[in-house]
Scaffold this active site. Sequence first.
Site, PDB file in Angstrom:
ATOM      1  N   ASN A  40     -12.917  -0.237 -20.064  1.00 57.02           N
ATOM      2  CA  ASN A  40     -12.037  -1.393 -19.997  1.00 57.02           C
ATOM      3  C   ASN A  40     -10.660  -1.019 -20.532  1.00 57.02           C
ATOM      4  O   ASN A  40     -10.517  -0.178 -21.431  1.00 57.02           O
ATOM      5  CB  ASN A  40     -12.630  -2.608 -20.719  1.00 57.02           C
ATOM      6  CG  ASN A  40     -12.943  -2.391 -22.179  1.00 57.02           C
ATOM      7  OD1 ASN A  40     -13.432  -1.339 -22.576  1.00 57.02           O
ATOM      8  ND2 ASN A  40     -12.691  -3.414 -22.991  1.00 57.02           N
ATOM      9  N   GLU A  42     -16.514  -1.799 -15.388  1.00 54.30           N
ATOM     10  CA  GLU A  42     -17.286  -1.770 -14.162  1.00 54.30           C
ATOM     11  C   GLU A  42     -16.379  -1.730 -12.931  1.00 54.30           C
ATOM     12  O   GLU A  42     -16.592  -0.943 -12.013  1.00 54.30           O
ATOM     13  CB  GLU A  42     -18.207  -3.007 -14.063  1.00 54.30           C
ATOM     14  CG  GLU A  42     -19.172  -3.147 -15.213  1.00 54.30           C
ATOM     15  CD  GLU A  42     -18.665  -4.001 -16.375  1.00 54.30           C
ATOM     16  OE1 GLU A  42     -19.482  -4.723 -16.967  1.00 54.30           O
ATOM     17  OE2 GLU A  42     -17.447  -3.949 -16.690  1.00 54.30           O
ATOM     18  N   CYS A  85     -16.969  -8.882 -12.325  1.00 52.08           N
ATOM     19  CA  CYS A  85     -17.623  -7.594 -12.066  1.00 52.08           C
ATOM     20  C   CYS A  85     -18.875  -7.788 -11.220  1.00 52.08           C
ATOM     21  O   CYS A  85     -19.159  -6.996 -10.319  1.00 52.08           O
ATOM     22  CB  CYS A  85     -17.961  -6.890 -13.374  1.00 52.08           C
ATOM     23  SG  CYS A  85     -16.492  -6.291 -14.225  1.00 52.08           S
TER      24      CYS A  85
END
Length: 132
Positions: free
Chosen positions: A45, A58, A90
Amino acid sequence: MKKWSREKLVAQAIEARKNAYAPYSKYKVGAALLGKSGRVYTGCNVENAVYPLCTCAERTAIVKAVSEGEREFVALAVATENGGSPCGSCRQTLLEFGKKTIVLIADTTGKYRETKVEDLLPDSFTARHLDT
């Protein structure tokens, strides 16, 4: 594709988590996405002071894979400190590339649980809803 290891994919997600840029939430996430080709794409992230501009681990892995020509996925491992599940964005992005994709949701010790995208996002909106 040769046999793959769930534990190895989880370990790759835990390793990818180390690169997370999370100065605001302090919630670091790593992901490892196994393509049908056998190649693994990792992501972490990346936060921003303007929160809507943040990028999830993701989706980072998915975008990396797609940008390199991979469109079919076998499994995704996602690792957080406490085994948190992928967010709705996601889940929807994963669904675009296959509802049967295995999802391994892990904590930083390597303990994980297994599910599938279709179970994370039941009654989902897909391309079939756009057909007229």
